[in-house]
Each structure stands twice: as C-alpha cells, then as structure tokens.
Design a protein around this motif. Sequence first.
Motif: not given
Length: 853
Positions: A702-715, A763-765, A772-780
């Motif tokens: 699930l974390a892999r999927d969240r990473i992909t979504q985070a990258g697309l959103l950041a782009k 996300t925390v996984a 553990f792996l943490v995915v952080l979205n929409e950072l300035h």
Amino acid sequence: MPRLDEDRHSLSNDETLFNRFFEKAQEGIAIIQDEAIMVGNVSLSRLFEKTLTELTSGGLECLVREEHRTSVAQYLRACQLGSTDLGRCDFQGETGDGSTLWVELSGTLVEWDGNPAVLCSFLDISKSKREKLDLAMQCRRMALALGIVNEGVWDWRMDTGEVYFNTLWYTMLGYTPDELPQDFSTWQKLVHPEDLAEAEKALALHFETAAPFDITLRMRAKSGKYLWIKSKGKVVEKDADGKAVRMIGTHLDVTEKKLSEEALKESEERFKAFSEASSGGIGIHDKGSILDCNRRLSVITGYTRDELIGMNGILLVDEQSRNEVVQKMLSGDEKPYEVIGRRKNGEQYPLQVEARNIPFNGKQVRVVEFRDITEIKHSKEEQALLKARLEALWHVSRMVEAEYSDLCDMMLTEAKKMTSSKYSFFGLVKDNILSLQSWSPEVQSDCSMKDKSVLITIHKGSFWAEAVEGHRELIVNSPHEHLKQKGVPEGHVPIDKVLLVPVSHQDKVVALAAVANKEKDYTKDDASQLRAFVESVFIIMDRRKMESELRASQGKLSMALEMASMGHWELDMQTMIFTFNEQFYAIYGTTSQQEGGMTMPAETYANSFVHPDDLSVVEEEIKKILNLEYDKSSAQIEHRIVRRNDEVRHIIVRFSVVKDEFGQPMKAIGVNQDITARKNAEEKIRYLATHDALTGLPSLRLARDRITQAGLLAKRKGMFAAILFIDLDGFKKVNDTLGHDAGDELLRETARRLSSCIREMDTVARIGGDEFLVVLNELHSKEDAGFIADKMVKSISAPFCHKGNEIFVSASIGISLWQPHDKSLSTDDLIKKADDAMYLVKKSGKNRFAYAD
C-alpha cells in the motif's frame, strides 16, 4: 292517562259481582297492590300449585322467578299508575314443586279498599312459548348455517322460465337484486361460454336419469372477473307426465379454493423443479418413508431412485446418529444440523441435514435436504491451517513483494541462517521428479552442476524418497559416503549432514526444502522450525495461484452451502406484486405473519427493506426488467437491505424473467441470498493484504501506491513530496532482554507515535521488522520534511514503559525528496535513496535524520 276516580272500578263495593267473576274465570286471577297479592282465585292456585294462603302471604316473590321480578314489578307499577297501552308482560314463574312455566300477565287499574290496585290475569303460555322458541332457534340455526356455508339459493320454475335468486346469490357476484332479471337467461348469460355447454348437458342428464347435478363452473361477476362457482341442485316437483317443472339449488363461491388448489399444484411442480436443480439431495418423507426424491439424493447415497422410493429414510444415516435424527423429526426441528451419513456401500461421511414440513399431494409431509459436506469440512480445515500460517508470516512480510526467483533465494538465505547451515536447497516435486528451483549462493562455487534447474529422479530407497513417501522431516547426520549411496547426484557439493523438509498439499508432497552441512548435528527443533518457516513462505509463493483456485472453488461451495438459506420470490409484472417464501422474510429479520402475509407491492418492499442509498439501483433494475432488457438467462445484482432491527446486511439477488407466448414479461423469479459474511470476509482479506497485522499500519504494498500518488500530486502542483525510511536503534536488545512481547508492544507504540507526527494526508507504513516508511505529501520545501523527521526523532527517543520498566530506543531516519524539477523517479529509487540515507545516519551516530545526496 284516565283519572283514577273516573276509570277505575271498586270491586270491594260489589262483593257478589267480584265472587262470580273469580269463580267463572279459567285463568288465574289476582288483585295486586304494591307487589302484594290481596286476593286470588282457585285457578291461580292450580296454575302455580300453591295454596291461596301461600300466595297472599308470599306476594310477588312466590310467583315470579328472580331474573324476571324487576320487569314484572315495573309493569304492575305502570298499571297501577293508570297506563293503558302497556299490552302484556311475559315472565317465567315458579310452581310449588320448583318447576318453571311461562306466564302471560295482563293487568288493568282497579280500586281496592279505596286505593289503586291492579286486577291481573295469569295465562299459562308455556307450550306456545316453547314452540316459538323452537321456531326461533330453527330460524337462527338456518341463518347460521347459510352464513357459514355462504351459499346463494336459486329456485327455477321450468314451466315459466322464472328463477328466484336470493340476495346472497346476487351479492356473491357483486350485484344487487334489482340489477338483474329473475329468469333463466340471467344464469345463461353469466356462465362462462366455455362452461355453458357442459352445464346444460349436466342439467339434461339430471332431468333424464336423476343423476346428481353437481358441477363447478365459471360465472362473470359485475367487476368483469370470472368466479369459480360450485352449483348443486335437484328437481323437487314434476307434472302429471313426470316432467320436471321445478328445481332448487345452491351456488357456492369456490374461487379461493380453486386458486389455492392451482397454486398448490404449481408450487409442487415448482418445488420438484427446484429440488432437481438443487445441489443437495432432497427426499420427501411421510412418517419416515420416502415418497419422492431428486436425482442428487441418489448420487450422494449410492442408491438408485427406485431403491430410495418407499425406503425408510433413517437408513441413510449411520447408526450412531439415528437417535438424534429421530428426535429432531419428532420435535419438528427445522434448523440445519450435522450427523454421520452412510452410503449404500457402507461408507461413512459427514452429512448436514435440514428439514421442513410442507404440503404435498394434499397432505402435510416432511421434506429433508441431505448435503454431503466432506469437501466443506476439508476446506474449513485447510482455511484454518492457512490462517494460522499467515499469522506466523508477519516477520517475513517484505518477501511478499519479491519475484518468484528472488523469493526462493530469500527463503534459502533465511533458512540457512535459522539452522546455522552452510548450504540450502529448494525444489518442486511432481511425478517422482525433484526439480531444483534454487540453492544458496555458497553452493555455486563448489558445485559442478552450474544450472539451477536440475531434475533429480527420486529413486526408491534414496533419502529424497524417505522424506516424500513418509511426509515427514528427515534428518541425516551420517558421513558423506552414506549420503551418496542414498541419492545425492554426481557433481553435487560435498554433503556430510542434511535436513529435508517436505511441503505437502492435499496429502501430497509438492516441494522439498533442504539445509546441509551444519557444524553440529541437526535436531528435531531445527526440523520443526524450518518446516514452519518453509511452509509459510511456500504459501506466499503459491498464494496467487491458490487464491484464484480458492475463489473458483468457494463460488461453487457457496452455492451448495447457501441453498437452504436462500429467500425465494416472484414478481408479477402486471400487478407489480411480490410473493415471498418464509426464508425470504427470515433474511430480512421478520416473518410473513408480522408483515401481513406472503405478498407485498414492489413499492412497499423497496420502501420497507432496501437501503436508502441503494434504492435507485433496485429501481433501475426493475425498469430494465420492464423494458425487456433481460432475456431468459439469469441476472443478478447486489445491494444492501435494512432488517427490521435496523441492521444493515448485504444481499445478492439472482433472478430470471419469464415471458408469455408474445414475448411479454409475465414474472421475475431465482432467489435472495445474504452475503454479509462474505462481504465482511472479503473486506478483511483486502485489509490484511494491504496492512500490517501487528500495528495495523499500511504494508509496503500500500505504501508503494501512496508513493506513486504523492509523486503525481507533487508534479501536478509543483510542490515537494518526501519519503522517510525509519529504523529503530536498539530494538534487537529489547527483544533479546525483555522478550518478543515487549518488542511487539514497542513496535505498536512506535506506530502510534509516528502517526501522531503526520497530517491526515500523509502515510505511515511498517515494511518489516523494526523498519517504517513515511510518505509526506504537498510540502512547500525540503525543510518541511526535515521538520517532521526531527519531530519523529524526538518522539521516539522519549522513554517507553513496559510492565514498570522504562525502555529507551532511538530512530535513524533517511529522507529522499521528489522535487518540482525532477522529471521522473521510480518508487524503488525513492525508497532506496531514503534507505541509503538512513544507513549513513546509522554509521554516523544514530538518533537523527539526514537527506539523501
């Protein structure tokens, strides 16, 4: 009212006249004043069988029974007051011997000793009263009888053509007596054209031979519908030549009975068709004797259908279960239960039995469904074993994402470490051939067989054969020469000790894992640990294939398991009225009695049971049925229902549309099935497939999927995203000193602390062990990631408490960034960068964070 002094007579003033009147009167005569008998004649004494002294001393009470005294007193009081329109008063009197008689009392106002009194005449009317009562009783009985049978009466004069129809005859058909003429043509016009000829033929036969006129025909009601009428009649009068001139008969509305008979017949035919289609064996019993059965019962029991008919059904059950079955049958129990069945060849098998009492061929019988649950039992045992193994796999969860060959290598590496062995091997077994899939890297430098895909024939007597044929672990701690003689192929690395673990599926060995050349001897503990580990990893390797096969088998299994719990319904396409069976109501948490019967309008059903959010789905399906969008093939939909106790359940509706000869839909039939348990199980499986069992956090998948979504959103937004790879410092020491329980609690608390440091969008996984792996979205900026990482480092470094002990660990965190100018970075690249940065932190002091690059 006439004046007393003008109209009343003073008998006491004319004693001669008074005495003559008393002597000649045949009926009882008395003068009563204020309920006291002043004087009476002999006829009165004879009437009540009491002396005049008894009458005059006893007063009104000695003449009238208690229940009539009030009405008689009121009558006498009215007479004494001068009323002239009172008529007579009937009452029950009591004679001297205690018997009763009916008396008619008539009174007139007179004067006695200067005061108002009543001259009373008493007449015995017991005989006429009894006759009237008998007549009234006969009338009431006749009225009651006609009311019970609800029959219309007709009286036909053949010589004039006139027919008398009673009121009920008209109202039975919805008419009033003034709407139809009372002649024979009325009857002829109302009888259904297809039944008229037969009715007239029956009449003629009755005239000629006096054969009973008793037929059932259809007659048109005022509403236009035809009712089924049972008509019976008899000639009651003939002329001098013996020709019938008068006939009397009755009409009885038997429409409901006729429709019930047809419905029963249709129900029996539908039941028979349904039983033949059932995957369970169905037998219809009458006091234990099998009246009828379906083909499946023959398949299950091994008896032919001819052998089963007339057979005592208890013989289909093993002797040890027969008392239980008899008790269930005598008590009328309708719940499914499990017993031991016995086939014709004597074989025992697990059997589930469920019975119902139903009407069949005009009587109540017991229908029993026999379900062979051998496969279900095996499936449940396998699923229980599978669940236990899956729960033991949490410590190798990172292997789930690996490719098949990588998974083999990972398994062999871990197996080698676990048993302190030098070499490890893994191969598949089929048709007495061992196909080596992989061996540990250390083997390759010393082995002349460079190709990993080696086929080895399992010769009888070899140590391979001992493990495969015995379905057990094999430990060989003997010298190399002995092993060579036992099946080690030429070119194999030198082996002086070996531990073989077979992997079984459905009582057949499908794979072999081996470790070799441990410095010390292999033990039973080595064997049991290795077997548990290898079987668990093999499940992961084979899971995708097994899941596919399991879904297919469970689909078939579910149909067999759920046949008895299906709710049956029919929808009349003309009236939009549903007809349900009792099991349908059971699914909805109610009964037909509570819902007012077995039928219900479609709109009422939707509003009463369908979940509001799914109402549009159900309405759309009904529209499709009406628009002829379904042919004769079955269709199905899933939706939620709300039971009468407000519980929400999931059901699947399977149905087919039945059309008439013009292709127009007549009704929709199949069944409702409660699939809530399956839905919940599917949801749980989906959850376990994407979440860590210990902490409840998302897994690496699930974390892999969240990473992909985070990258697309950041782009898309031109912002930063970050991956934090976290490893606990000092976790192994906690496990070694305080035990695994403390380690598990530490991991769960770590998950809670990390989760408290992030936002809802992050996300925390947990990806394995203490990582553990943490995915952080929409950072300035990248500093935002550092701020959160620093917060996590401080949170983890705070002491943990376990059973009164303070535990101190720290966290090493590596950060990789997806920056706005990056064209593309793969998920694996981002994870690897963060992992590398974390190891740099480990080497440089721990308890802090660092960025990749």
